[in-house]
Design an enzyme around this catalytic site. Sequence first.
Site, PDB file in Angstrom:
ATOM      1  N   GLU A   1      -4.630  16.958 -10.692  1.00 23.67           N
ATOM      2  CA  GLU A   1      -5.373  17.313 -11.876  1.00 23.67           C
ATOM      3  C   GLU A   1      -6.885  17.238 -11.667  1.00 23.67           C
ATOM      4  OE1 GLU A   1      -5.191  15.493 -16.402  1.00 23.67           O
ATOM      5  OE2 GLU A   1      -3.261  15.903 -15.725  1.00 23.67           O
TER       6      GLU A   1
ATOM      7  N   LYS B   1       6.972  22.947 -14.000  1.00 26.98           N
ATOM      8  CA  LYS B   1       6.174  21.891 -13.511  1.00 26.98           C
ATOM      9  C   LYS B   1       6.007  21.846 -12.137  1.00 26.98           C
ATOM     10  CE  LYS B   1       5.188  17.156 -14.475  1.00 26.98           C
ATOM     11  NZ  LYS B   1       5.277  15.771 -15.094  1.00 26.98           N
TER      12      LYS B   1
ATOM     13  N   HIS C   1      -0.711  16.170 -25.937  1.00 27.75           N
ATOM     14  CA  HIS C   1      -0.378  14.776 -25.596  1.00 27.75           C
ATOM     15  C   HIS C   1      -1.660  14.031 -26.318  1.00 27.75           C
ATOM     16  CE1 HIS C   1       2.800  15.677 -23.123  1.00 27.75           C
ATOM     17  NE2 HIS C   1       2.811  14.761 -22.635  1.00 27.75           N
TER      18      HIS C   1
ATOM     19  N   GLU D   1       9.389  18.142 -24.873  1.00 28.20           N
ATOM     20  CA  GLU D   1       8.809  18.620 -23.307  1.00 28.20           C
ATOM     21  C   GLU D   1       9.523  19.782 -22.951  1.00 28.20           C
ATOM     22  OE1 GLU D   1       6.321  17.179 -22.055  1.00 28.20           O
ATOM     23  OE2 GLU D   1       6.194  15.072 -22.972  1.00 28.20           O
TER      24      GLU D   1
ATOM     25  N   HIS E   1       7.882   9.224 -27.722  1.00 26.11           N
ATOM     26  CA  HIS E   1       6.868   9.768 -26.999  1.00 26.11           C
ATOM     27  C   HIS E   1       7.292  11.396 -27.188  1.00 26.11           C
ATOM     28  CE1 HIS E   1       3.908  11.142 -24.006  1.00 26.11           C
ATOM     29  NE2 HIS E   1       4.900  11.974 -23.473  1.00 26.11           N
TER      30      HIS E   1
ATOM     31  N   ARG F   1      -3.342  21.491 -13.855  1.00 26.40           N
ATOM     32  CA  ARG F   1      -2.198  20.456 -14.357  1.00 26.40           C
ATOM     33  C   ARG F   1      -2.693  19.738 -15.614  1.00 26.40           C
ATOM     34  NH1 ARG F   1       0.755  15.751 -10.764  1.00 26.40           N
ATOM     35  NH2 ARG F   1       1.860  14.884 -12.390  1.00 26.40           N
TER      36      ARG F   1
ATOM     37  N   ASN G   1      -0.670  18.585 -20.675  1.00 24.76           N
ATOM     38  CA  ASN G   1      -0.937  17.580 -21.440  1.00 24.76           C
ATOM     39  C   ASN G   1      -0.988  18.135 -22.766  1.00 24.76           C
ATOM     40  OD1 ASN G   1      -1.315  15.195 -19.715  1.00 24.76           O
ATOM     41  ND2 ASN G   1      -3.525  16.069 -19.069  1.00 24.76           N
TER      42      ASN G   1
ATOM     43  N   ARG H   1       0.953  -1.405  -0.024  1.00 34.62           N
ATOM     44  CA  ARG H   1       0.009  -0.039   0.137  1.00 34.62           C
ATOM     45  C   ARG H   1       0.787   1.492  -0.088  1.00 34.62           C
ATOM     46  NH1 ARG H   1      -3.236  -3.070   3.890  1.00 34.62           N
ATOM     47  NH2 ARG H   1      -5.121  -4.082   2.775  1.00 34.62           N
TER      48      ARG H   1
ATOM     49  N   HIS I   1      -0.905  10.896 -28.266  1.00 35.44           N
ATOM     50  CA  HIS I   1      -1.166   9.459 -28.059  1.00 35.44           C
ATOM     51  C   HIS I   1      -1.778   8.870 -29.087  1.00 35.44           C
ATOM     52  CE1 HIS I   1      -0.743  10.316 -23.308  1.00 35.44           C
ATOM     53  NE2 HIS I   1       0.596  10.175 -23.861  1.00 35.44           N
TER      54      HIS I   1
ATOM     55  N   LYS J   1       3.037  11.199 -11.419  1.00 40.69           N
ATOM     56  CA  LYS J   1       2.244  10.404 -12.316  1.00 40.69           C
ATOM     57  C   LYS J   1       2.693   9.067 -12.553  1.00 40.69           C
ATOM     58  CE  LYS J   1      -0.718  13.367 -14.698  1.00 40.69           C
ATOM     59  NZ  LYS J   1      -1.445  13.878 -15.823  1.00 40.69           N
TER      60      LYS J   1
END
Length: 369
Positions: free
Chosen positions: A237, A227, A249, A185, A267, A242, A246, A121, A253, A143
């Site tokens: 987010e 960031k 993205h 980026e 990427h 936030r 993206n 956990r 993607h 993330k």
Amino acid sequence: MAVIGVELAGRGYDVQVGHGLLANAGELTEGFIRKDRVAAVADRNSHRAHGQQLEHALAAKGVSIDWFITQPGEGAKSWGVLEKLLDWLLERGVERGDHIFALGGGVVGDLTGFAAAVLKRGCGFVQIPTTLLAQVDSSVGGKTAINTAAGKNLVGAFHQPALVLADTGTLDTLPPREMGAGYAEVIKYGILGDRTFFEWCKENGAKVTARDPAALEYAVTQSVQAKARIVAEDERETTGTRALLNLGHTFGHALEAETGFSDALLHGEAVALGMVLAARYSARREYISLDNAARITAAIDKAGLRSEIASLGLECSGDQLAAHMLHDKKMDAGTLPFILLRGIGQAFVDKQVDMADIAAFLGEQLQAH
């Protein structure tokens, strides 16, 4: 060296940026090591390039490393590899108070961070990113995720690292293509929220990708600071702030999915193309001028990155590319928010985008030039 704090309620952490940090990793990570052995994850390339240096740095403090080595590439972000990693960590008696080290690019960081999030956990982890993309983006913000048959990063957790060591010296071993992918980026932070930094990137992008020490450290530091501000404001987010990260993205993607998440399109290269598409679509919606969209395209092109999706030679339609987007994890109540632009440095979330129009737009782009 620069130290940037990521300020979160009661559990902030530092991102250290500089040349030669890996050699001092024993001292810099001493507060996160409780035993005489630590578990570390790396891919084959990062282990070969930097594993021995990390071993020597920790050995100076009387600590040895147990290594879990993955194959390079997105294939490591899978259920199968995650299961093997978790079993391996449990076999070695990793406890909740321990920290797992992640040495490598974004794939290693995502995989290790997710394993740390779910192991007993939640246990700690230390990020040592060795690619430009990971140093300016994926290693910061918490993330973590793996990929599934349905799409990229669809199973994951928010789990912040305890420390990030961004040693710009590790970038000396990166192929030029990987530097270019990471640079996408970097310039993203200028396009989405800092026009002054965008102008700096236009003039200094070649120095960054050529690994000029001063330009590289400035680019990484500015990116991490940008960031960190956004993550501190909207960690999970939920407010929309936030989500601006993206930019590029959602389009990117879809292109990654169409190319099979393979080396055909890295990427960062997909994000660069995605930002061009976001700018052009913003102009289509008359949010920005065609001139500003062209300036963004020119800046991407000048950095040696792809700026036309037609160059990929895809045998698909705009409808097929748009269909990939329907698996996006940002889908909410049947709608997909897009990050668009009101100007260079002025990104915003648009929740009123017609997917039929997106499909038509992508069809036009596939045929252009």
